[in-house]
Design an enzyme around this catalytic site. Structure first.
Site, PDB file in Angstrom:
ATOM      1  N   SER A   1      -2.955  -7.818   3.024  1.00  0.00           N
ATOM      2  CA  SER A   1      -3.171  -7.704   4.471  1.00  0.00           C
ATOM      3  C   SER A   1      -3.558  -9.068   5.034  1.00  0.00           C
ATOM      4  O   SER A   1      -3.083  -9.462   6.102  1.00  0.00           O
ATOM      5  CB  SER A   1      -4.290  -6.700   4.763  1.00  0.00           C
TER       6      SER A   1
ATOM      7  N   HIS B   1       0.837  -1.208   0.000  1.00  0.00           N
ATOM      8  CA  HIS B   1       0.000   0.000   0.000  1.00  0.00           C
ATOM      9  C   HIS B   1       0.871   1.258   0.000  1.00  0.00           C
ATOM     10  O   HIS B   1       0.590   2.221  -0.715  1.00  0.00           O
ATOM     11  CB  HIS B   1      -0.893   0.046   1.256  1.00  0.00           C
TER      12      HIS B   1
END
Ligand code: PNS
Length: 164
Positions: free
Chosen positions: A129, A18
């Site tokens: 994640s 990210h």
């Protein structure tokens, strides 16, 4: 007029992948708003408050990057923030199936909005994640995959099993 891009996601937690996308987006736009989805229907590991705190700590020091939250339609949020650009990271062709569907729906609802897809550095193509949380839960070190403030939070959450 500054060119503002919105980078939405769950960020549960924010990863090095990210962060790489945020930096790439910032090279293309004057301002990048990383916005954390409230996602009431999705079971998040971290609360909204925790996800935002992690993201804020991670982008501290990056100029032109703001962290915010949104609930409801993403395109409504864009309108509110004066943006017409959605940034999404694409790690592999397989990501595109879901991304294409989302971008098409966003375009159908709001034709003036453009989705911009960015590829992260190859080092991050296997990161998500969920997979990081999975290995953390089983005791793996996650320092190579997450920015420092997120490593701290993940360690605390899975502390009994995560190696130092
Ligand atoms: O990190 P994620 O979970 O892939 O992010 C998905 C997210 C939050 C960007 C997406 O679910 C979203 O935009 N939700 C808001 C609701 C919405 O606008 N839906 C229409 C587009 S499908």
């Amino acid at each position: 007029m500054p060119r503002i891009a919105v980078y939405p996601g769950s960020f549960d937690p924010i990863t090095n992948g990210h962060m790489d996308i945020v930096r790439r987006a910032r090279r293309l736009f004057d301002k990048v708003i990383l916005t954390v989805a409230v996602n009431r229907s999705k079971n998040s590991t971290f609360t909204l408050k925790e996800r935002v705190a992690m993201a804020k700590a991670c982008v501290r020091g990056l100029s032109g990057v703001e962290v915010d939250t949104f609930e409801g339609l993403l395109v409504d949020y864009l309108k509110k923030r004066g943006s017409r650009v959605i940034i999404r990271g694409v790690r592999a062709v397989s990501d595109m199936e879901y991304e294409f569907q989302m971008a098409s729906m966003n375009r159908a609802i709001s034709p003036e909005v453009e989705s911009v897809f960015l590829m992260p550095d190859e080092r991050y193509t296997y990161l998500s994640s969920s997979i990081i949380k999975e290995v953390a839960r089983m005791g793996a070190r996650v320092g190579d995959y997450l920015p420092a403030p997120a490593v701290e939070a993940v360690r605390k959450r899975f502390s009994r099993r995560t190696r130092p």
